[in-house]
Design a protein around this motif. Sequence first.
Motif, mmCIF file in Angstrom:
data_model
loop_
_atom_site.group_PDB
_atom_site.id
_atom_site.type_symbol
_atom_site.label_atom_id
_atom_site.label_comp_id
_atom_site.label_asym_id
_atom_site.label_seq_id
_atom_site.Cartn_x
_atom_site.Cartn_y
_atom_site.Cartn_z
ATOM 1 N N ASP A 112 -31.966 10.412 -2.844
ATOM 2 C CA ASP A 112 -32.060 11.141 -3.873
ATOM 3 C C ASP A 112 -31.993 11.717 -4.640
ATOM 4 N N LEU A 113 -31.899 12.785 -4.065
ATOM 5 C CA LEU A 113 -32.397 14.391 -4.375
ATOM 6 C C LEU A 113 -30.767 15.185 -4.035
ATOM 7 N N ILE A 114 -29.240 15.498 -4.850
ATOM 8 C CA ILE A 114 -28.979 16.337 -5.109
ATOM 9 C C ILE A 114 -28.463 16.557 -6.077
ATOM 10 N N HIS A 115 -27.833 17.899 -5.938
ATOM 11 C CA HIS A 115 -27.803 19.130 -7.187
ATOM 12 C C HIS A 115 -26.844 19.285 -7.475
ATOM 13 N N PRO A 116 -26.257 19.791 -8.629
ATOM 14 C CA PRO A 116 -24.609 20.336 -8.981
ATOM 15 C C PRO A 116 -23.949 21.869 -8.145
ATOM 16 N N ASP A 117 -23.198 21.875 -8.113
ATOM 17 C CA ASP A 117 -22.002 22.893 -7.328
ATOM 18 C C ASP A 117 -22.472 22.375 -6.262
ATOM 19 N N GLN A 118 -23.636 21.578 -5.356
ATOM 20 C CA GLN A 118 -23.214 21.103 -4.122
ATOM 21 C C GLN A 118 -21.541 21.188 -3.725
ATOM 22 N N GLU A 119 -21.394 21.175 -2.607
ATOM 23 C CA GLU A 119 -20.117 20.487 -1.604
ATOM 24 C C GLU A 119 -20.354 19.836 -0.591
ATOM 25 N N LEU A 120 -20.377 18.231 -1.006
ATOM 26 C CA LEU A 120 -20.023 17.060 -0.624
ATOM 27 C C LEU A 120 -18.947 16.237 0.437
ATOM 28 N N ILE A 121 -18.988 16.548 1.376
ATOM 29 C CA ILE A 121 -18.310 16.032 2.593
ATOM 30 C C ILE A 121 -18.056 14.524 1.643
#
Length: 126
Positions: A112-121
């Motif tokens: 439930d905790l993701i942040h803008p500009d994180q690059e996810l696979i």
Amino acid sequence: MVRSKYQSVLDLGQTLNIENGDVKEENGVLKVTGTAKTQYEKNLLWDSIKEAGGDNPSDIMADIKVADLSVYHRHTVKSGETLGKIAKHYFGDPMKYKEIFAANSDILKNPDLIHPDQELIIPNLS
């Protein structure tokens, strides 16, 4: 003539920065080659080809390779996104968020905790 029919495909290729892209027209057939970064981008190109030419077009030959087969795509998180929304976008199923979370367990500790500009696979699903 055939080039203009598939202009949207060529434009998408430029937007995606397809590597080693080449386009030739021979005997009424458009020959397109290049390398997409991920399978997802290759799929986008094929969807665009089918949109312009139908499911089995005979006036285009495309040889699109994929540079990185280890992932389905790499996604940069935008404001307001959730893993469920991202999963729905790539896989059509928001419940596949679990696979995205698992593939990114090195940087994500809570789905439930993701942040803008994180690059996810975005993983390949078997």
